[in-house]
Design a protein around this motif. Sequence first.
Motif, PDB file in Angstrom:
ATOM      1  N   ASP A 199      37.445  30.567  19.101  1.00 36.71           N
ATOM      2  CA  ASP A 199      38.505  30.501  17.844  1.00 36.71           C
ATOM      3  C   ASP A 199      37.420  31.204  16.824  1.00 36.71           C
ATOM      4  O   ASP A 199      36.580  30.823  16.655  1.00 36.71           O
ATOM      5  N   LEU A 203      38.325  20.060  24.596  1.00 31.53           N
ATOM      6  CA  LEU A 203      37.851  21.207  23.941  1.00 31.53           C
ATOM      7  C   LEU A 203      35.978  20.435  23.198  1.00 31.53           C
ATOM      8  O   LEU A 203      36.770  19.371  24.068  1.00 31.53           O
ATOM      9  N   GLY A 215      42.721  31.889  12.149  1.00 33.88           N
ATOM     10  CA  GLY A 215      42.398  30.568  13.352  1.00 33.88           C
ATOM     11  C   GLY A 215      43.208  30.897  13.664  1.00 33.88           C
ATOM     12  O   GLY A 215      43.374  29.136  14.858  1.00 33.88           O
ATOM     13  N   ASN A 216      44.969  31.432  13.934  1.00 33.87           N
ATOM     14  CA  ASN A 216      45.510  30.634  14.693  1.00 33.87           C
ATOM     15  C   ASN A 216      45.460  31.890  16.912  1.00 33.87           C
ATOM     16  O   ASN A 216      46.347  31.805  16.808  1.00 33.87           O
ATOM     17  N   LYS A 217      43.764  32.331  16.270  1.00 31.55           N
ATOM     18  CA  LYS A 217      43.951  33.440  16.958  1.00 31.55           C
ATOM     19  C   LYS A 217      43.034  32.654  17.698  1.00 31.55           C
ATOM     20  O   LYS A 217      41.675  32.387  17.837  1.00 31.55           O
ATOM     21  N   LEU A 218      42.793  32.587  19.793  1.00 31.87           N
ATOM     22  CA  LEU A 218      42.772  31.964  20.722  1.00 31.87           C
ATOM     23  C   LEU A 218      41.560  32.744  21.006  1.00 31.87           C
ATOM     24  O   LEU A 218      42.846  33.980  21.924  1.00 31.87           O
ATOM     25  N   THR A 219      40.498  33.793  21.298  1.00 32.09           N
ATOM     26  CA  THR A 219      40.169  34.803  22.995  1.00 32.09           C
ATOM     27  C   THR A 219      39.558  34.430  23.967  1.00 32.09           C
ATOM     28  O   THR A 219      38.923  33.160  23.657  1.00 32.09           O
ATOM     29  N   PHE A 220      40.084  34.637  24.617  1.00 37.21           N
ATOM     30  CA  PHE A 220      39.636  34.091  26.296  1.00 37.21           C
ATOM     31  C   PHE A 220      38.491  35.012  26.774  1.00 37.21           C
ATOM     32  O   PHE A 220      38.897  36.490  26.477  1.00 37.21           O
ATOM     33  N   GLY A 221      38.262  34.583  27.253  1.00 33.19           N
ATOM     34  CA  GLY A 221      37.152  35.231  28.495  1.00 33.19           C
ATOM     35  C   GLY A 221      37.524  35.812  30.135  1.00 33.19           C
ATOM     36  O   GLY A 221      39.050  35.756  29.955  1.00 33.19           O
ATOM     37  N   ASN A 280      34.634  27.569  15.253  1.00 31.40           N
ATOM     38  CA  ASN A 280      35.084  26.139  15.192  1.00 31.40           C
ATOM     39  C   ASN A 280      35.444  25.121  15.884  1.00 31.40           C
ATOM     40  O   ASN A 280      34.684  23.924  16.581  1.00 31.40           O
ATOM     41  N   ASN A 281      36.146  26.105  17.589  1.00 34.05           N
ATOM     42  CA  ASN A 281      36.744  25.219  18.811  1.00 34.05           C
ATOM     43  C   ASN A 281      36.187  25.833  19.660  1.00 34.05           C
ATOM     44  O   ASN A 281      35.898  27.565  20.023  1.00 34.05           O
ATOM     45  N   GLN A 317      37.713  26.027  24.327  1.00 35.91           N
ATOM     46  CA  GLN A 317      38.454  25.827  24.772  1.00 35.91           C
ATOM     47  C   GLN A 317      37.728  25.966  26.269  1.00 35.91           C
ATOM     48  O   GLN A 317      37.201  27.597  26.690  1.00 35.91           O
ATOM     49  N   ARG A 341      34.468  20.846  20.091  1.00 34.31           N
ATOM     50  CA  ARG A 341      33.940  21.240  18.511  1.00 34.31           C
ATOM     51  C   ARG A 341      32.643  21.736  18.152  1.00 34.31           C
ATOM     52  O   ARG A 341      31.492  21.581  18.898  1.00 34.31           O
ATOM     53  N   TYR A 374      39.662  26.482  30.001  1.00 34.98           N
ATOM     54  CA  TYR A 374      41.342  26.324  30.434  1.00 34.98           C
ATOM     55  C   TYR A 374      41.404  26.772  32.153  1.00 34.98           C
ATOM     56  O   TYR A 374      39.896  26.823  32.967  1.00 34.98           O
TER      57      TYR A 374
END
Lengths: 113, 115
Positions: A92, A48, A98-104, A30-31, A33, A50, A35
């Motif tokens: 995500d 962010l 949808g509540n999970k953001l997965t980071f590299g 979906n998006n 981001q 989209r 950081y």
Amino acid sequence: SQQGEEDPQALSIQEGENATMNCSYKTSINNLQWYRQNSGRGLVHLILIRSNEREKHSGRLRVTLDTSKKSSSLLITASRAADTASYFCATDKRGGGGNKLTFGTGTQLKVEL
Amino acid sequence: DVKVTQSSRYLVKRTGEKVFLECVQDMDHENMFWYRQDPGLGLRLIYFSYDVKMKEKGDIPEGYSVSREKKERFSLILESASTNQTSMYLCASSLWNVGSGNTIYFGEGSWLTVV
């Protein structure tokens, strides 16, 4: 496995140069981001983008997104010593979780005077 | 201003001890998260909570549990600490579902060493 993988793992440049970091991911999103994390500190949100956007700017930051290649890039222009930090992309999954953001795993940027 | 506070910055615990990591946010956010960060592995989601008393497992929940009795507080519990749980733990919160484009606000991290 990691949803996002940054490239390069480490980058060293001179102050005033541009820094480019890349992120690849595996599933539809979906998006996306970006950081930033200063050494030993928490992460701070930068920007962010989209899934229906291709490019976004914020100050000296420029982010692009290519959903066909499942990749994104972060460009920092006219870098400063204070930009020295680790940079992470986060995604995500589209359609669920949808509540999970997965980071590299992050790119460590060092900007030298 | 947005603030996520982790009560302990540095902890040293013994193998087998029960460990509590506390996190408080002052932004009335619905969602709270616990991540661990290890060199070369990035951030990995342990658990998240989308409401009081509600929780969902993340990618690496084994060996951990969580508690959210009040909206502003989210605790991570290591029932019996082991050396492979030595890591930096990051708490975070977001107003709504991150899939809708909400960003995550992080605390400063808790460095846990298990000896």
